[in-house]
Motif scaffolding. Structure first.
Motif, PDB file in Angstrom:
ATOM      1  N   THR A 107       0.731  -1.368  -0.093  1.00  0.00           N
ATOM      2  CA  THR A 107      -0.018   0.069   0.169  1.00  0.00           C
ATOM      3  C   THR A 107       0.912   1.193  -0.003  1.00  0.00           C
ATOM      4  OG1 THR A 107      -1.878  -1.255   1.238  1.00  0.00           O
ATOM      5  CG2 THR A 107      -1.692   1.224   1.173  1.00  0.00           C
ATOM      6  N   ILE A 146     -11.451  -5.121   2.362  1.00  0.00           N
ATOM      7  CA  ILE A 146     -11.595  -5.551   3.682  1.00  0.00           C
ATOM      8  C   ILE A 146     -11.696  -7.006   4.163  1.00  0.00           C
ATOM      9  CG2 ILE A 146     -13.413  -4.994   5.513  1.00  0.00           C
ATOM     10  CD1 ILE A 146     -11.715  -2.512   4.529  1.00  0.00           C
ATOM     11  N   LEU A 149      -8.533  -8.494   4.254  1.00  0.00           N
ATOM     12  CA  LEU A 149      -7.643  -7.990   5.612  1.00  0.00           C
ATOM     13  C   LEU A 149      -8.426  -8.778   6.694  1.00  0.00           C
ATOM     14  CD1 LEU A 149      -5.653  -6.236   6.777  1.00  0.00           C
ATOM     15  CD2 LEU A 149      -6.999  -4.329   6.600  1.00  0.00           C
ATOM     16  N   ARG A 169     -11.981  -2.586   9.105  1.00  0.00           N
ATOM     17  CA  ARG A 169     -12.094  -1.392   8.392  1.00  0.00           C
ATOM     18  C   ARG A 169     -11.355  -0.392   8.968  1.00  0.00           C
ATOM     19  NH1 ARG A 169     -18.479  -1.268   9.054  1.00  0.00           N
ATOM     20  NH2 ARG A 169     -17.637  -1.739  10.927  1.00  0.00           N
ATOM     21  N   HIS A 172      -7.383  -1.028   7.998  1.00  0.00           N
ATOM     22  CA  HIS A 172      -7.562  -0.709   6.642  1.00  0.00           C
ATOM     23  C   HIS A 172      -7.508   0.946   6.558  1.00  0.00           C
ATOM     24  CE1 HIS A 172      -7.867  -0.514   2.289  1.00  0.00           C
ATOM     25  NE2 HIS A 172      -8.759   0.347   2.375  1.00  0.00           N
ATOM     26  N   SER A 176      -4.188   2.932   5.283  1.00  0.00           N
ATOM     27  CA  SER A 176      -4.579   3.957   3.946  1.00  0.00           C
ATOM     28  C   SER A 176      -3.931   5.299   4.537  1.00  0.00           C
ATOM     29  CB  SER A 176      -5.925   4.031   3.687  1.00  0.00           C
ATOM     30  OG  SER A 176      -6.123   2.666   2.931  1.00  0.00           O
TER      31      SER A 176
END
Length: 225
Positions: A107, A146, A149, A169, A172, A176
């Motif tokens: 990422t 999601i 993950l 979430r 994530h 991010s």
């Protein structure tokens, strides 16, 4: 050879492009990505996009109907690219610690190498996510990441290396956010603090720091020892 013949495409090349609509669409989307990311939805012009592609203005409208539709397809293509690359990580074949570390590093590096994607996301936030909400494709793509993950996290909890009680979430979001800021605020941060943030050695340090922070956040006390 006349000036006209030297600048026009050979008939075979024109026929090849006409018979390859996917290539034409990809060319339009690539140019549209640059235009929208640099100028936003209001600033980008179909005329300019047409000038920089192998397609005519009429052809762009044929494939994408109008500028807002082209913008939405550009968003979809950008999200599709990153989500496809995430699936190629094959996280389900890795141990939880290695899988999460690989996802974080991917990422961070993806965002650093694709500033157009970051700018598109920033522009869509200016529009309050209005166009993104219209896309079932983007919704399904983001639901998929999601799910992936969540699977890594659940396996980590089961094996005892990840602590319980975390929301995938939110995890994530954390990954991010740290990776996004590295691109979105790179120029201002570098100027304010007189620091060459984009230098390769500094990018490597930041990638390591971000990965370490996320791993320490999810690991159990026993796993950290």
């Amino acid at each position: 050879m006349t000036a006209t013949s030297s600048t026009s495409s050979p008939p075979t090349a024109r026929r090849r492009r006409k018979n390859d609509p996917e290539s034409v669409r990809a060319d339009i989307l690539a140019v549209a990505t640059r235009e929208f990311s640099e100028k936003g939805l209001s600033g980008a012009r179909i005329d300019e996009i047409a000038e920089k592609t192998r397609a005519s203005k009429r052809m762009i409208y044929y494939y994408f109907r109008d500028k807002e539709s082209l913008y939405l397809h550009t968003l979809e293509a950008a999200y599709q690219k990153v989500r496809l690359q995430e699936t190629e990580l094959e996280l389900d074949h890795l141990a939880p610690l290695e899988a999460l570390s690989r996802l974080v590093r991917f990422t961070f590096c993806h965002h650093a190498k694709n500033p157009d994607f970051i700018r598109l996301v920033m522009i869509e936030n200016i529009h309050h996510g209005r166009f993104l909400a219209q896309s079932e494709l983007i919704q399904s793509l983001n639901a998929g990441v999601i799910d992936a993950l969540a699977d890594v996290y659940a396996r980590g909890v089961e094996s005892g290396c990840f602590r319980e009680g975390l929301d995938p979430r939110e995890l994530h979001w954390l990954i991010s956010a740290l990776s996004f800021f590295n691109v979105s605020n790179q120029h201002t941060f570098s100027r304010i603090f007189d620091w060459k943030q984009a230098a390769p050695e500094n990018q490597q340090k930041l990638e390591d720091h971000v990965t370490d922070m996320v791993m320490r956040y999810v690991r159990t006390d026993e796993a950290l020892r």
